[in-house]
Design a protein around this motif. Structure first.
Motif, mmCIF file in Angstrom:
data_model
loop_
_atom_site.group_PDB
_atom_site.id
_atom_site.type_symbol
_atom_site.label_atom_id
_atom_site.label_comp_id
_atom_site.label_asym_id
_atom_site.label_seq_id
_atom_site.Cartn_x
_atom_site.Cartn_y
_atom_site.Cartn_z
ATOM 1 N N ASP A 1 -26.277 43.401 -34.153
ATOM 2 C CA ASP A 1 -25.319 42.583 -34.901
ATOM 3 C C ASP A 1 -26.009 41.446 -35.657
ATOM 4 O O ASP A 1 -25.715 41.200 -36.835
ATOM 5 N N GLU A 2 -26.939 40.763 -34.977
ATOM 6 C CA GLU A 2 -27.604 39.603 -35.584
ATOM 7 C C GLU A 2 -28.396 39.995 -36.828
ATOM 8 O O GLU A 2 -28.396 39.290 -37.830
ATOM 9 N N GLU A 3 -29.069 41.130 -36.752
ATOM 10 C CA GLU A 3 -29.864 41.589 -37.896
ATOM 11 C C GLU A 3 -28.960 41.975 -39.064
ATOM 12 O O GLU A 3 -29.247 41.674 -40.221
ATOM 13 N N PHE A 4 -27.846 42.633 -38.776
ATOM 14 C CA PHE A 4 -26.885 42.993 -39.813
ATOM 15 C C PHE A 4 -26.350 41.739 -40.499
ATOM 16 O O PHE A 4 -26.330 41.657 -41.727
ATOM 17 N N GLU A 5 -25.947 40.751 -39.706
ATOM 18 C CA GLU A 5 -25.406 39.514 -40.272
ATOM 19 C C GLU A 5 -26.458 38.753 -41.079
ATOM 20 O O GLU A 5 -26.156 38.198 -42.136
ATOM 21 N N ARG A 6 -27.690 38.740 -40.587
ATOM 22 C CA ARG A 6 -28.781 38.051 -41.296
ATOM 23 C C ARG A 6 -29.018 38.696 -42.663
ATOM 24 O O ARG A 6 -29.127 38.009 -43.683
ATOM 25 N N THR A 7 -29.044 40.017 -42.708
ATOM 26 C CA THR A 7 -29.252 40.726 -43.977
ATOM 27 C C THR A 7 -28.070 40.517 -44.908
ATOM 28 O O THR A 7 -28.244 40.266 -46.103
ATOM 29 N N ARG A 8 -26.865 40.611 -44.367
ATOM 30 C CA ARG A 8 -25.666 40.430 -45.196
ATOM 31 C C ARG A 8 -25.616 39.023 -45.777
ATOM 32 O O ARG A 8 -25.315 38.830 -46.955
ATOM 33 N N SER A 9 -25.939 38.020 -44.967
ATOM 34 C CA SER A 9 -25.951 36.635 -45.448
ATOM 35 C C SER A 9 -27.005 36.418 -46.516
ATOM 36 O O SER A 9 -26.763 35.737 -47.517
ATOM 37 N N ALA A 10 -28.183 36.994 -46.311
ATOM 38 C CA ALA A 10 -29.266 36.848 -47.285
ATOM 39 C C ALA A 10 -28.872 37.463 -48.624
ATOM 40 O O ALA A 10 -29.107 36.875 -49.681
ATOM 41 N N LEU A 11 -28.261 38.631 -48.581
ATOM 42 C CA LEU A 11 -27.842 39.275 -49.832
ATOM 43 C C LEU A 11 -26.678 38.532 -50.480
ATOM 44 O O LEU A 11 -26.593 38.447 -51.706
ATOM 45 N N ALA A 12 -25.790 37.968 -49.679
ATOM 46 C CA ALA A 12 -24.667 37.210 -50.228
ATOM 47 C C ALA A 12 -25.157 35.939 -50.904
ATOM 48 O O ALA A 12 -24.590 35.493 -51.899
ATOM 49 N N SER A 13 -26.239 35.359 -50.379
ATOM 50 C CA SER A 13 -26.756 34.124 -50.967
ATOM 51 C C SER A 13 -27.423 34.356 -52.319
ATOM 52 O O SER A 13 -27.609 33.420 -53.077
ATOM 53 N N VAL A 14 -27.753 35.600 -52.618
ATOM 54 C CA VAL A 14 -28.319 35.931 -53.930
ATOM 55 C C VAL A 14 -27.284 35.640 -55.002
ATOM 56 O O VAL A 14 -27.617 35.254 -56.113
ATOM 57 N N GLY A 15 -26.002 35.825 -54.633
ATOM 58 C CA GLY A 15 -24.932 35.427 -55.529
ATOM 59 C C GLY A 15 -24.511 36.463 -56.546
ATOM 60 O O GLY A 15 -23.658 36.210 -57.370
ATOM 61 N N SER A 16 -25.077 37.637 -56.516
ATOM 62 C CA SER A 16 -24.703 38.670 -57.470
ATOM 63 C C SER A 16 -23.499 39.430 -56.949
ATOM 64 O O SER A 16 -23.457 39.847 -55.798
ATOM 65 N N SER A 17 -22.507 39.613 -57.805
ATOM 66 C CA SER A 17 -21.331 40.368 -57.399
ATOM 67 C C SER A 17 -21.626 41.863 -57.342
ATOM 68 O O SER A 17 -20.831 42.634 -56.821
ATOM 69 N N ASP A 18 -22.790 42.277 -57.871
ATOM 70 C CA ASP A 18 -23.182 43.686 -57.828
ATOM 71 C C ASP A 18 -23.744 44.081 -56.463
ATOM 72 O O ASP A 18 -23.799 45.263 -56.137
ATOM 73 N N VAL A 19 -24.178 43.101 -55.689
ATOM 74 C CA VAL A 19 -24.794 43.385 -54.395
ATOM 75 C C VAL A 19 -23.719 43.433 -53.318
ATOM 76 O O VAL A 19 -23.072 42.438 -53.036
ATOM 77 N N VAL A 20 -23.515 44.615 -52.758
ATOM 78 C CA VAL A 20 -22.550 44.786 -51.686
ATOM 79 C C VAL A 20 -23.309 45.337 -50.489
ATOM 80 O O VAL A 20 -23.976 46.357 -50.572
ATOM 81 N N TYR A 21 -23.243 44.623 -49.372
ATOM 82 C CA TYR A 21 -23.893 45.073 -48.157
ATOM 83 C C TYR A 21 -22.880 44.954 -47.027
ATOM 84 O O TYR A 21 -22.619 43.889 -46.500
ATOM 85 N N GLY A 22 -22.306 46.081 -46.707
ATOM 86 C CA GLY A 22 -21.335 46.131 -45.624
ATOM 87 C C GLY A 22 -21.809 47.089 -44.548
ATOM 88 O O GLY A 22 -22.950 47.566 -44.562
ATOM 89 N N ILE A 23 -20.918 47.390 -43.662
ATOM 90 C CA ILE A 23 -21.253 48.273 -42.548
ATOM 91 C C ILE A 23 -21.705 49.642 -43.047
ATOM 92 O O ILE A 23 -22.697 50.196 -42.563
ATOM 93 N N ASP A 24 -20.994 50.190 -44.024
ATOM 94 C CA ASP A 24 -21.360 51.517 -44.530
ATOM 95 C C ASP A 24 -22.769 51.536 -45.107
ATOM 96 O O ASP A 24 -23.543 52.468 -44.862
ATOM 97 N N GLN A 25 -23.121 50.505 -45.880
ATOM 98 C CA GLN A 25 -24.455 50.439 -46.475
ATOM 99 C C GLN A 25 -25.526 50.268 -45.403
ATOM 100 O O GLN A 25 -26.600 50.864 -45.479
ATOM 101 N N ALA A 26 -25.246 49.460 -44.399
ATOM 102 C CA ALA A 26 -26.212 49.235 -43.331
ATOM 103 C C ALA A 26 -26.464 50.519 -42.544
ATOM 104 O O ALA A 26 -27.609 50.868 -42.245
ATOM 105 N N ILE A 27 -25.402 51.231 -42.225
ATOM 106 C CA ILE A 27 -25.540 52.479 -41.471
ATOM 107 C C ILE A 27 -26.247 53.537 -42.302
ATOM 108 O O ILE A 27 -27.118 54.261 -41.805
ATOM 109 N N GLU A 28 -25.913 53.610 -43.578
ATOM 110 C CA GLU A 28 -26.575 54.572 -44.463
ATOM 111 C C GLU A 28 -28.079 54.294 -44.551
ATOM 112 O O GLU A 28 -28.905 55.206 -44.469
ATOM 113 N N SER A 29 -28.434 53.039 -44.685
ATOM 114 C CA SER A 29 -29.851 52.658 -44.773
ATOM 115 C C SER A 29 -30.587 52.974 -43.465
ATOM 116 O O SER A 29 -31.690 53.521 -43.474
ATOM 117 N N ALA A 30 -29.978 52.640 -42.334
ATOM 118 C CA ALA A 30 -30.596 52.905 -41.030
ATOM 119 C C ALA A 30 -30.742 54.410 -40.808
ATOM 120 O O ALA A 30 -31.767 54.874 -40.288
#
Length: 167
Positions: free
Chosen positions: A40-69
């Protein structure tokens, strides 16, 4: 052994544990379930980091995390199982590691579990919660553990803990 769960991580030991599990499963005709868990912590850390980039094109949710893993685990498994006649499939999940491993093993009907562990000093075992130990104590069946050496990062954490216990 009819169906075994093998837990993989980004560490180098994953290739070794996969190969060992694959050879045993191929020799016995068992099916392997390859599990990768994103804490959970790693998922939240990655999601927060991508959200801080500020681009509305960057979506990192559960589906993207599972697909990448899943993609990473497939690559490691393909390489580790090269030359083996073996039935296996990949499962990826997000959650607390020990709970997720045990729940997946039960859900998949696994009768054997393969996991990597670390050699730890006695103080290190006392101070920090050990994933491998937790899984071994709570899985209802045989567990094969491939031990590796304690990393320098683990040793530093253990030293911090020891000094904290003595203070």
């Amino acid at each position: 052994m009819e169906r075994a769960l093998v837990v993989v991580s980004p560490e180098e030991r994953s290739h070794r544990i996969l190969r060992e599990a694959g050879e045993l499963a191929a020799g016995s005709g068992a099916e392997l379930v390859v599990l990768t868990v994103l804490p959970d912590e790693e998922f939240e850390r990655t999601r927060s980091a991508l959200a801080s980039v500020g681009s509305s094109d960057v979506v990192y949710g559960i589906d993207q995390a599972i697909e990448s893993a899943t993609r990473r685990a497939k690559g490691v498994a393909r390489e580790a199982f090269e030359g083996l006649d073996l039935d296996y499939r990949i499962v990826a999940d997000i959650g607390p590691e020990a709970d997720t491993i045990l729940e997946t093993a039960r859900w998949e009907g696994c009768d054997h579990l393969f996991i990597s562990g670390r050699r730890r000093s006695p103080a290190g075992k006392l101070i920090s919660r050990d994933l491998t130990q937790s899984v071994m104590l709570n899985f209802d069946g045989p567990v094969t553990v491939l031990l590796g050496e304690e990393s320098s990062e683990d040793a530093k954490e253990n030293e911090k803990g020891k000094s904290g216990l003595l203070a």
